[in-house]
Design an enzyme around this catalytic site. Structure first.
Site, PDB file in Angstrom:
ATOM      1  CG  ASP A   1       3.490  -0.670  -5.267  1.00 45.45           C
ATOM      2  OD1 ASP A   1       4.108   0.372  -4.976  1.00 45.45           O
ATOM      3  OD2 ASP A   1       2.251  -0.792  -5.173  1.00 45.45           O
TER       4      ASP A   1
HETATM    5  N1  URA Z   1      -0.279   2.264  -7.903  1.00 48.96           N
HETATM    6  C1  URA Z   1      -0.007   1.264  -7.046  1.00 48.96           C
HETATM    7  O1  URA Z   1      -0.757   1.007  -6.112  1.00 48.96           O
HETATM    8  N2  URA Z   1       1.103   0.556  -7.249  1.00 48.96           N
HETATM    9  C2  URA Z   1       1.962   0.764  -8.300  1.00 48.96           C
HETATM   10  O2  URA Z   1       2.962   0.063  -8.441  1.00 48.96           O
HETATM   11  C3  URA Z   1       1.656   1.811  -9.176  1.00 48.96           C
HETATM   12  C4  URA Z   1       0.528   2.553  -8.959  1.00 48.96           C
END
Ligand code: URA
Length: 234
Positions: free
Chosen positions: A102
């Site tokens: 993310d």
């Molecule tokens: N899980 C998430 O919620 N975000 C990420 O960036 C990676 C795994």
């Protein structure tokens, strides 16, 4: 062509990075370590090795990036900076991040042009471990550890696959290891037990572990051993 320019052209790093690599003795010409970036290589006849890899044969590039928050895990975006913007290497064509973190997640991101390896690492059938360090707005319990092991309902057809939760100091921090890669998976898993993730950082993916000597936003080529290990135990 100058040795430093040649290495940059081969995608080993930026001009200043490759100069460092050369000075540290990571480059061999015809079997001998050579420490002069200005040395003129004979591209046709010299055997040029970087960290033991003969560059003539290397068509794939592999970089470990310490992703900072604020960058999209994408190749290009019209509005936001992407992780590829952090790479000062040429050519960049064909490079892409393996999987997505993310925008606000930090940590290990593999960037490569090796589609086959990427496919193997991301395939749901391969169950590649992904380990994250997580901080939360509340406290975890031993019961949560068991619940994560059993599986959680995050609104998908099936429960999540068994995940390993390791509680740290005040129980508002933990390591979590998952083998899947669903959208926002870690955040959704904690959400399902009523907690919000306030910080998330990926520590490892398969055998590849984030090199903590890399500052946020910095990257380095994978070593031959790291590439080999990824290929073997994925
Ligand atoms: N899980 C998430 O919620 N975000 C990420 O960036 C990676 C795994």
């Amino acid at each position: 062509m100058r040795l430093d320019k040649y290495l940059t052209t081969m995608g080993i790093g930026s001009r200043s990075q490759v100069k460092e690599y050369i000075k540290k003795g990571k480059v061999k010409i015809n079997g001998e370590i050579l420490k002069e970036p200005e040395y003129h290589v004979d591209e046709e006849n010299d055997i040029i090795e970087f960290q033991g890899i003969n560059l003539e044969y290397s068509k794939f590039f592999y970089y470990m990036l310490h992703k900072p928050a604020g960058y999209l895990s994408a190749v290009k975006d019209d509005h936001c900076e992407t992780v590829l913007d952090l790479l000062d290497v040429t050519p960049k064509d064909g490079l892409f991040p393996v999987g997505r973190l993310d925008k606000d997640t930090e940590g290990l991101l593999l960037i490569t042009n090796d589609g086959a390896l990427s496919h193997e690492l991301l395939s749901p059938r391969k169950h590649v471990d992904k380990k994250y360090y997580v901080e939360l707005d509340g406290t975890l319990t031993q019961a949560d550890v068991e619940q994560f092991q059993l599986g959680l309902d995050i609104g998908e057809k099936n429960l999540t696959k068994p995940a390993k939760l390791e509680l740290l100091d005040d129980y508002q921090k933990a390591y979590i290891t998952i083998t899947e890669g669903k959208y926002h998976q870690v955040k959704r898993m904690f959400r399902s037990i009523g907690l919000t993730v306030t910080y998330l950082k990926r520590i490892s993916m398969g055998s590849l572990v984030l090199d903590e000597s890399l500052e946020k936003g910095a990257y380095r080529p994978l070593t031959e051993a790291e590439i080999e290990d990824l290929r073997c135990n994925k």
